[in-house]
Design a protein around this motif. Structure first.
Motif, mmCIF file in Angstrom:
data_model
loop_
_atom_site.group_PDB
_atom_site.id
_atom_site.type_symbol
_atom_site.label_atom_id
_atom_site.label_comp_id
_atom_site.label_asym_id
_atom_site.label_seq_id
_atom_site.Cartn_x
_atom_site.Cartn_y
_atom_site.Cartn_z
ATOM 1 N N LEU A 73 40.124 38.257 18.845
ATOM 2 C CA LEU A 73 41.278 37.934 19.677
ATOM 3 C C LEU A 73 42.151 39.158 19.916
ATOM 4 O O LEU A 73 43.348 39.114 19.743
ATOM 5 C CB LEU A 73 42.119 36.838 19.004
ATOM 6 C CG LEU A 73 41.499 35.461 18.916
ATOM 7 C CD1 LEU A 73 42.387 34.531 18.105
ATOM 8 C CD2 LEU A 73 41.254 34.875 20.292
ATOM 9 N N SER A 74 41.559 40.262 20.315
ATOM 10 C CA SER A 74 42.357 41.463 20.560
ATOM 11 C C SER A 74 43.149 41.298 21.846
ATOM 12 O O SER A 74 42.879 40.431 22.663
ATOM 13 C CB SER A 74 41.453 42.702 20.643
ATOM 14 O OG SER A 74 40.709 42.670 21.831
ATOM 15 N N GLU A 78 42.912 38.927 26.087
ATOM 16 C CA GLU A 78 43.837 37.953 26.646
ATOM 17 C C GLU A 78 43.763 37.997 28.168
ATOM 18 O O GLU A 78 43.565 39.039 28.769
ATOM 19 C CB GLU A 78 45.244 38.252 26.155
ATOM 20 C CG GLU A 78 45.248 38.324 24.643
ATOM 21 C CD GLU A 78 46.474 37.735 24.025
ATOM 22 O OE1 GLU A 78 47.368 37.338 24.768
ATOM 23 O OE2 GLU A 78 46.508 37.677 22.809
ATOM 24 N N PRO A 79 43.944 36.857 28.803
ATOM 25 C CA PRO A 79 43.794 36.801 30.247
ATOM 26 C C PRO A 79 44.894 37.500 31.028
ATOM 27 O O PRO A 79 44.775 37.698 32.214
ATOM 28 C CB PRO A 79 43.791 35.294 30.547
ATOM 29 C CG PRO A 79 44.470 34.664 29.382
ATOM 30 C CD PRO A 79 44.211 35.555 28.204
ATOM 31 N N GLY A 80 45.980 37.921 30.378
ATOM 32 C CA GLY A 80 47.113 38.494 31.085
ATOM 33 C C GLY A 80 46.865 39.796 31.795
ATOM 34 O O GLY A 80 47.540 40.123 32.749
ATOM 35 N N ALA A 111 38.672 47.779 28.391
ATOM 36 C CA ALA A 111 39.802 46.848 28.469
ATOM 37 C C ALA A 111 39.574 45.761 29.512
ATOM 38 O O ALA A 111 40.098 44.658 29.377
ATOM 39 C CB ALA A 111 41.085 47.603 28.802
ATOM 40 N N PHE A 112 38.807 46.062 30.538
ATOM 41 C CA PHE A 112 38.576 45.105 31.628
ATOM 42 C C PHE A 112 37.574 44.059 31.155
ATOM 43 O O PHE A 112 36.470 44.386 30.756
ATOM 44 C CB PHE A 112 38.026 45.840 32.852
ATOM 45 C CG PHE A 112 38.069 45.025 34.110
ATOM 46 C CD1 PHE A 112 39.083 45.209 35.022
ATOM 47 C CD2 PHE A 112 37.099 44.067 34.377
ATOM 48 C CE1 PHE A 112 39.135 44.459 36.189
ATOM 49 C CE2 PHE A 112 37.143 43.312 35.528
ATOM 50 C CZ PHE A 112 38.163 43.509 36.444
ATOM 51 N N ARG A 113 37.968 42.793 31.208
ATOM 52 C CA ARG A 113 37.087 41.711 30.770
ATOM 53 C C ARG A 113 36.626 40.897 31.972
ATOM 54 O O ARG A 113 37.420 40.598 32.859
ATOM 55 C CB ARG A 113 37.812 40.790 29.777
ATOM 56 C CG ARG A 113 38.292 41.495 28.533
ATOM 57 C CD ARG A 113 37.125 42.056 27.767
ATOM 58 N NE ARG A 113 37.541 42.969 26.731
ATOM 59 C CZ ARG A 113 36.998 42.989 25.522
ATOM 60 N NH1 ARG A 113 36.032 42.144 25.206
ATOM 61 N NH2 ARG A 113 37.399 43.877 24.647
ATOM 62 N N ASP A 114 35.347 40.536 31.956
ATOM 63 C CA ASP A 114 34.816 39.711 33.045
ATOM 64 C C ASP A 114 35.128 38.246 32.783
ATOM 65 O O ASP A 114 35.840 37.904 31.831
ATOM 66 C CB ASP A 114 33.316 39.970 33.239
ATOM 67 C CG ASP A 114 32.464 39.532 32.049
ATOM 68 O OD1 ASP A 114 32.961 38.799 31.167
ATOM 69 O OD2 ASP A 114 31.277 39.924 32.021
ATOM 70 N N CYS A 115 34.590 37.359 33.597
ATOM 71 C CA CYS A 115 34.889 35.929 33.468
ATOM 72 C C CYS A 115 34.330 35.337 32.175
ATOM 73 O O CYS A 115 34.754 34.259 31.766
ATOM 74 C CB CYS A 115 34.393 35.163 34.687
ATOM 75 S SG CYS A 115 32.647 35.358 35.000
ATOM 76 N N GLU A 116 33.421 36.033 31.518
ATOM 77 C CA GLU A 116 32.889 35.585 30.227
ATOM 78 C C GLU A 116 33.564 36.310 29.067
ATOM 79 O O GLU A 116 33.090 36.265 27.945
ATOM 80 C CB GLU A 116 31.377 35.797 30.190
ATOM 81 C CG GLU A 116 30.636 34.950 31.202
ATOM 82 C CD GLU A 116 29.153 35.259 31.264
ATOM 83 O OE1 GLU A 116 28.702 36.232 30.613
ATOM 84 O OE2 GLU A 116 28.448 34.519 31.958
ATOM 85 N N ASN A 117 34.666 37.015 29.370
ATOM 86 C CA ASN A 117 35.459 37.737 28.380
ATOM 87 C C ASN A 117 34.711 38.913 27.748
ATOM 88 O O ASN A 117 34.982 39.289 26.610
ATOM 89 C CB ASN A 117 35.994 36.787 27.302
ATOM 90 C CG ASN A 117 37.223 37.362 26.641
ATOM 91 O OD1 ASN A 117 37.962 38.130 27.238
ATOM 92 N ND2 ASN A 117 37.440 36.993 25.391
ATOM 93 N N ASN A 133 38.546 41.289 43.412
ATOM 94 C CA ASN A 133 39.214 40.014 43.168
ATOM 95 C C ASN A 133 39.618 39.877 41.700
ATOM 96 O O ASN A 133 40.739 39.464 41.400
ATOM 97 C CB ASN A 133 38.328 38.843 43.601
ATOM 98 C CG ASN A 133 38.198 38.755 45.102
ATOM 99 O OD1 ASN A 133 39.111 39.110 45.836
ATOM 100 N ND2 ASN A 133 37.055 38.294 45.559
ATOM 101 N N MET A 134 38.718 40.219 40.788
ATOM 102 C CA MET A 134 39.044 40.137 39.355
ATOM 103 C C MET A 134 40.153 41.121 39.001
ATOM 104 O O MET A 134 41.063 40.791 38.244
ATOM 105 C CB MET A 134 37.804 40.401 38.496
ATOM 106 C CG MET A 134 36.813 39.267 38.502
ATOM 107 S SD MET A 134 35.532 39.382 37.220
ATOM 108 C CE MET A 134 34.831 40.987 37.482
ATOM 109 N N LEU A 135 40.092 42.323 39.551
ATOM 110 C CA LEU A 135 41.106 43.335 39.266
ATOM 111 C C LEU A 135 42.486 42.859 39.730
ATOM 112 O O LEU A 135 43.466 42.944 38.981
ATOM 113 C CB LEU A 135 40.749 44.664 39.937
ATOM 114 C CG LEU A 135 41.779 45.786 39.802
ATOM 115 C CD1 LEU A 135 41.970 46.178 38.344
ATOM 116 C CD2 LEU A 135 41.367 46.995 40.637
ATOM 117 N N PHE A 136 42.569 42.340 40.937
ATOM 118 C CA PHE A 136 43.869 41.896 41.443
ATOM 119 C C PHE A 136 44.400 40.688 40.674
ATOM 120 O O PHE A 136 45.598 40.567 40.482
ATOM 121 C CB PHE A 136 43.812 41.657 42.948
ATOM 122 C CG PHE A 136 44.101 42.904 43.735
ATOM 123 C CD1 PHE A 136 43.463 44.096 43.449
ATOM 124 C CD2 PHE A 136 45.025 42.891 44.740
ATOM 125 C CE1 PHE A 136 43.746 45.253 44.156
ATOM 126 C CE2 PHE A 136 45.317 44.045 45.465
ATOM 127 C CZ PHE A 136 44.682 45.230 45.164
#
Length: 147
Positions: A73-74, A78-80, A111-117, A133-136
């Motif tokens: 849980l680093s 987190e989705p933020g 640091a960039f996480r995809d939809c599967e984290n 889209n993910m970046l924005f």
């Protein structure tokens, strides 16, 4: 034969690491990150976007602890998108101020996480529109929904 091998091992060419004559700093391709590199460079070249990213007050990411690793849980998970925003700002700062030839995007990819984290895998090509889209989404979350 042995002499040429030794001279090759000690070859040092500082000019290979200096900023190009055109004045721009590049982004190192980590394998299949050309989609990321080209998009980030295009965003950087939009003066208003660059200024907005560089003006943000962003706290550095908290160092990963043994507890974070054990619980998975680093802060980067987190989705933020705060860590993504931090590393994007660092990349923009480097592109703006550096005298080096290129910037290594490894920290941003981590640091960039995809939809599967999962962090970006630099050896896997991604569709640039999907990445944008993910970046924005992450940037919007990182700045508090556009405040």
């Amino acid at each position: 034969s042995g002499h040429s091998r030794v001279s090759y091992m000690w070859h040092y060419a500082p000019a290979m690491h200096e900023k190009s004559r055109c004045g721009y700093v590049g982004l190192k391709n980590l394998g299949a990150t050309c989609y990321l590199n080209s998009l980030v460079q295009q965003l950087f070249l939009i003066p208003e976007f660059r200024a907005a990213i560089l003006a943000l007050q962003i706290e550095p990411p908290a160092p990963a602890s043994a507890t974070d690793a054990a619980s998975d849980l680093s802060a980067a998970d987190e989705p933020g998108g705060g860590d993504v925003l931090y590393y994007l700002q660092a990349m923009f700062g480097y592109l703006h101020e550096s005298e080096k030839r290129w910037y290594d995007t490894r920290d941003f990819c981590g640091a960039f996480r995809d939809c599967e984290n999962l962090p970006l895998n630099p050896s896997v090509q991604m569709d640039v529109d999907e990445f944008l889209n993910m970046l924005f989404e992450k940037l919007e979350a990182g700045v508090g929904g556009g405040r």
